[in-house]
Design an enzyme around this catalytic site. Structure first.
Site, PDB file in Angstrom:
ATOM      1  N   HIS A 262      -5.142  44.397  45.400  1.00  0.00           N
ATOM      2  CA  HIS A 262      -3.921  43.466  45.185  1.00  0.00           C
ATOM      3  C   HIS A 262      -3.738  42.976  43.588  1.00  0.00           C
ATOM      4  CE1 HIS A 262      -3.591  42.048  49.489  1.00  0.00           C
ATOM      5  NE2 HIS A 262      -3.436  43.492  49.192  1.00  0.00           N
TER       6      HIS A 262
ATOM      7  N   GLU B 197      -3.923  40.302  42.112  1.00  0.00           N
ATOM      8  CA  GLU B 197      -5.039  39.343  41.523  1.00  0.00           C
ATOM      9  C   GLU B 197      -6.115  39.966  41.096  1.00  0.00           C
ATOM     10  OE1 GLU B 197      -2.697  37.077  44.803  1.00  0.00           O
ATOM     11  OE2 GLU B 197      -3.130  38.970  44.429  1.00  0.00           O
TER      12      GLU B 197
ATOM     13  N   THR C 193      35.523  58.684  51.509  1.00  0.00           N
ATOM     14  CA  THR C 193      34.204  59.143  51.391  1.00  0.00           C
ATOM     15  C   THR C 193      34.268  60.830  51.324  1.00  0.00           C
ATOM     16  OG1 THR C 193      33.752  58.883  53.420  1.00  0.00           O
ATOM     17  CG2 THR C 193      33.206  57.034  52.301  1.00  0.00           C
TER      18      THR C 193
ATOM     19  N   SER D 286      32.503  66.438  49.893  1.00  0.00           N
ATOM     20  CA  SER D 286      32.257  65.117  49.485  1.00  0.00           C
ATOM     21  C   SER D 286      31.296  65.033  48.377  1.00  0.00           C
ATOM     22  CB  SER D 286      31.565  64.068  50.484  1.00  0.00           C
ATOM     23  OG  SER D 286      30.153  64.615  51.005  1.00  0.00           O
TER      24      SER D 286
ATOM     25  N   THR E  23      25.554  63.332  60.715  1.00  0.00           N
ATOM     26  CA  THR E  23      25.346  63.432  59.238  1.00  0.00           C
ATOM     27  C   THR E  23      24.386  64.612  59.273  1.00  0.00           C
ATOM     28  OG1 THR E  23      25.805  61.580  58.566  1.00  0.00           O
ATOM     29  CG2 THR E  23      24.420  62.803  57.098  1.00  0.00           C
TER      30      THR E  23
ATOM     31  N   LEU F  94      17.067  63.631  52.667  1.00  0.00           N
ATOM     32  CA  LEU F  94      17.055  62.133  52.495  1.00  0.00           C
ATOM     33  C   LEU F  94      15.651  61.691  51.864  1.00  0.00           C
ATOM     34  CD1 LEU F  94      18.732  60.793  55.616  1.00  0.00           C
ATOM     35  CD2 LEU F  94      19.535  60.775  53.315  1.00  0.00           C
TER      36      LEU F  94
ATOM     37  N   ARG G 212      14.145  62.135  45.098  1.00  0.00           N
ATOM     38  CA  ARG G 212      14.071  63.208  44.094  1.00  0.00           C
ATOM     39  C   ARG G 212      14.522  63.085  42.668  1.00  0.00           C
ATOM     40  NH1 ARG G 212      16.601  64.814  48.382  1.00  0.00           N
ATOM     41  NH2 ARG G 212      18.639  65.453  47.073  1.00  0.00           N
TER      42      ARG G 212
ATOM     43  N   GLU H  18      22.098  55.588  55.188  1.00  0.00           N
ATOM     44  CA  GLU H  18      23.155  56.623  54.417  1.00  0.00           C
ATOM     45  C   GLU H  18      23.430  57.543  55.636  1.00  0.00           C
ATOM     46  OE1 GLU H  18      22.111  58.752  51.163  1.00  0.00           O
ATOM     47  OE2 GLU H  18      20.704  57.229  50.183  1.00  0.00           O
TER      48      GLU H  18
ATOM     49  N   GLY I  82      27.655  58.759  57.859  1.00  0.00           N
ATOM     50  CA  GLY I  82      28.940  58.711  57.935  1.00  0.00           C
ATOM     51  C   GLY I  82      29.554  57.522  58.141  1.00  0.00           C
TER      52      GLY I  82
END
Length: 380
Positions: A55, A57, A171, A178, A206, A214, A217, A301, A303
């Site tokens: 962590h 610390e 959209t 799109s 979608t 998805l 990148r 993400e 439609g």
């Protein structure tokens, strides 16, 4: 006498350090720590590493040790209360006590039930002065870890929807084209929000229409978020690119249909949840399952139907909307929602930020009631 100004400055620096844990520390919170003296000198710096690693610390203590610097009597400024339990790693409180620091200033208490003030008490019991920062610093620390706080305070992850549209809210063109409404800077910025997420969620519509990956990148990341598909009838094709990454979850309507066994044999997790009143999936059940899987931030993400379903559910917390300086005139809108009978019945959101990303505008909005001030406890 310790200076509040120095405390705030050091914690601001520690928050910037904590940002380096985005895309790295999931499901652990993003934490930064600076160890230094009241005269302004810095002895060590660190931020949280990947889960199971040290962590913030411990990283700061190691940094000081690597430079041969003595931290005894020093102050540790940390953006989240030091942990007091043995989870994937030993308690950070013990490391600070063993290091001999004389004072600890935490930006905010940890909402995790095994800590929740216990870290500060443990430090005080060891004779270390331990206090909390100003409310302004506390809110900044909570914003950085809004999903972590949401999971433990509200028992569900933070839900963020990302969408891109024209000036008139379209959209895509009527035929579905799109790519690309927005410019390259906006697309790269969208991947920064993907990098923040524990999981990226889309709908089967979608997947069938666009076959998205998805993944993150366009920006560097040390960790790829998990992915999930909301697929009531289990129509996910074997050729879908989203299946290429490990850790895919498919949420479907209970009881799961026969194709679930084939998905499971392919290494895909299939989770059956109840149907909603509209016939889709019960999104609260989806979020409850995600919380049990230590998912902090959900990035959606999809439609207009998927966006509309999340907005109608009242479970969407935030909308990140990229708006291009163009008019498409016709085509699908941002969300499929029922027509309000009157203006006062329209679904309302609050603006959080309006900024430029290349040639496009980025709007950040939060749903009424999702402001953390409404559900996150005040600084104790």
């Amino acid at each position: 006498m310790p200076s509040r100004q120095l405390d705030d400055e050091r914690l601001q620096d520690a928050l910037r350090l904590a940002e380096h844990a985005i895309g790295l520390s999931e499901p652990n919170p993003r934490v930064g720590c600076i160890i230094g003296s009241e005269d302004g000198s810095v002895l060590g710096r660190g931020h949280t590493q990947k889960a199971g690693g040290p962590h913030a610390e411990v990283m700061a203590l190691r940094d000081a040790a690597s430079r041969g610097l003595d931290v005894r009597g020093a102050t540790a400024w940390v953006t989240l209360e030091p942990c007091a339990h043995h989870g994937r790693t030993p308690p950070c409180c013990d490391a600070l006590i063993a290091g001999g620091v004389g004072r600890v200033v935490a930006a905010t208490e940890d909402p995790f039930p095994a800590v929740a003030g216990g870290g500060l008490r443990r430090l005080r019991n060891a004779g270390i002065e331990a206090s909390l920062a100003s409310p302004e610093i506390a809110w900044a620390a909570r914003e950085l870890n809004i999903g972590f706080f949401s999971r433990f305070v509200r028992n569900r992850p933070w839900v963020r929807i990302k969408s891109a549209c024209s000036l008139d809210g379209r959209t895509a063109l009527p035929g579905g084209e799109s790519q690309w409404i927005t410019g390259p800077q906006a697309r790269a910025d969208g991947h920064l929000w993907r990098r923040r997420a524990s999981i990226i969620v889309t709908g089967i519509g979608t997947v069938l229409a666009d076959d998205p990956q998805l993944s993150v990148r366009l920006v560097q990341t040390a960790h790829q978020p998990r992915r999930a598909v909301l697929d009531s009838s289990l129509r996910l094709p074997r050729s879908a690119r989203i299946r290429a990454e490990s850790g895919l979850i498919v949420y479907t309507r209970a009881p799961a249909a026969e194709p679930a066994s084939q998905l499971q044999m392919d290494g895909i997790t299939v989770v059956a949840v109840p149907a909603s009143e509209s016939g889709g999936l019960d999104l609260l059940s989806v979020l409850s399952d995600m919380a049990a899987r230590e998912i902090n931030e959900v990035h959606v993400e999809g439609g207009s139907r998927l966006t509309g379903a999340w907005l109608r559910s009242g479970l969407a917390d935030e909308l990140v909307l990229y708006m291009a300086p163009s008019l498409l005139v016709q085509g699908p809108g941002i969300a499929t929602l029922p027509q309000p009978a009157a203006l006062e019945d329209a679904l309302g959101m609050d603006f959080v930020e309006v900024s430029m990303t290349g040639t496009d505008a980025r709007l950040r909005l939060r749903a009424n009631g999702s402001n953390p001030a409404a559900w996150c406890p005040s600084q104790g």
